[in-house]
Design an enzyme around this catalytic site. Structure first.
Site, PDB file in Angstrom:
ATOM      1  N   ASP A  63      55.707  71.790  34.563  1.00  0.00           N
ATOM      2  CA  ASP A  63      56.052  71.445  33.180  1.00  0.00           C
ATOM      3  C   ASP A  63      55.464  70.088  32.804  1.00  0.00           C
ATOM      4  O   ASP A  63      55.732  69.077  33.447  1.00  0.00           O
ATOM      5  CB  ASP A  63      57.566  71.415  33.010  1.00  0.00           C
ATOM      6  CG  ASP A  63      58.198  72.782  33.205  1.00  0.00           C
ATOM      7  OD1 ASP A  63      57.749  73.734  32.560  1.00  0.00           O
ATOM      8  OD2 ASP A  63      59.135  72.892  34.027  1.00  0.00           O
TER       9      ASP A  63
ATOM     10  N   ASP B  50      52.585  64.625  35.541  1.00  0.00           N
ATOM     11  CA  ASP B  50      52.657  63.892  34.273  1.00  0.00           C
ATOM     12  C   ASP B  50      53.783  62.882  34.222  1.00  0.00           C
ATOM     13  O   ASP B  50      53.914  62.170  33.221  1.00  0.00           O
ATOM     14  CB  ASP B  50      52.833  64.880  33.119  1.00  0.00           C
ATOM     15  CG  ASP B  50      54.206  65.547  33.146  1.00  0.00           C
ATOM     16  OD1 ASP B  50      54.541  66.162  34.181  1.00  0.00           O
ATOM     17  OD2 ASP B  50      54.955  65.433  32.157  1.00  0.00           O
TER      18      ASP B  50
ATOM     19  N   ASP C 173      52.139  69.667  39.660  1.00  0.00           N
ATOM     20  CA  ASP C 173      53.402  69.803  38.942  1.00  0.00           C
ATOM     21  C   ASP C 173      53.207  70.915  37.909  1.00  0.00           C
ATOM     22  O   ASP C 173      52.074  71.332  37.642  1.00  0.00           O
ATOM     23  CB  ASP C 173      53.738  68.465  38.272  1.00  0.00           C
ATOM     24  CG  ASP C 173      54.883  68.583  37.287  1.00  0.00           C
ATOM     25  OD1 ASP C 173      55.964  69.038  37.696  1.00  0.00           O
ATOM     26  OD2 ASP C 173      54.682  68.245  36.102  1.00  0.00           O
TER      27      ASP C 173
END
Length: 227
Positions: free
Chosen positions: A13, A174, A11
């Protein structure tokens, strides 16, 4: 017999880069474009990872489809403006250890690197160029061509492009959307503690790590690389 190829999908951001300042500011500008007060920071970070056409209606549930379309465009315009003002490196800095980790994994002959992000292709290309990461990622999956996370489409396409099997693929992210996407695609999910969702929300993760140095060790342990 040669070892099978492995695929590590990142991922962006909240995982590779910390872009929360611009994300929160751009979403505030998007709300202002339709005369609404800015949402709280925690609310904005809770939807990071989703495609904009899914994220905006969640944050502005009472708005019309026309308002949502204006807000999506307002967000894009504001985000591009903020990035242009400060530059990619300052706007979306890499997390500590991210570059070293990418370099170490990229040097492993049996490991391929990819990206699965809610960003647009234009936004991802700018970020990769700004950090000089062009040579790392063999597959880049973006919101332009897929349903929003947690739909598994991005991971499935990354595996198709690289020819790597699910048992040899992992997703690093995240948010709960990343971990749910990994589970839906039948691959391992590795959650990171430094991003935008608290660890308690990463219940679908197979592993949790607190720094990038731990990722390299975890991957080598899981796949016995370099043994």
């Amino acid at each position: 017999m040669s070892a099978p190829l492995r695929l590590v999908i990142f991922d962006v951001d909240g995982t590779l880069v910390d872009s929360q300042g611009d994300i929160v500011a751009a979403m505030g500008a998007a709300f202002a474009a339709v005369g609404l007060p800015a949402p709280k920071r925690e609310a904005v970070l809770s939807i990071v990872g989703l495609s904009l056409d899914v994220a905006v209606p969640r944050l502005a549930a009472g708005g019309s489809a026309a308002d949502h379309a204006l807000m999506v465009q307002g967000y894009k315009d504001a985000y591009m403006g903020l990035r242009a003002q400060s530059g990619v490196a300052a706007s979306s800095p890499l997390y500590p250890g991210a570059l070293d980790c990418l370099e170490r994994l990229h040097a492993m002959p049996d490991v391929l690197l990819g990206i699965a992000t809610g960003k647009s292709k234009r936004g991802l290309d700018k970020l990769i160029e700004g950090h000089g990461l062009e040579h790392f990622f063999i597959t880049r999956q973006v919101a332009d061509f897929h349903p929003s996370k947690p739909h598994p489409s991005m991971i499935l396409e990354a595996m198709r492009e690289t020819g790597v099997a699910p048992e040899h693929t992992l997703m690093l992210g995240d948010t709960s959307y990343d971990m749910e996407m990994a589970a839906a695609a039948g691959v391992r999910g590795v959650g990171v503690s430094w991003g935008y969702h608290p660890k308690e929300q990463l219940c679908r993760a197979d592993h949790l790590i607190d720094d990038f140095a731990s990722l390299s060790g975890l991957i080598e342990e899981m796949w016995s690389l370099g043994a």
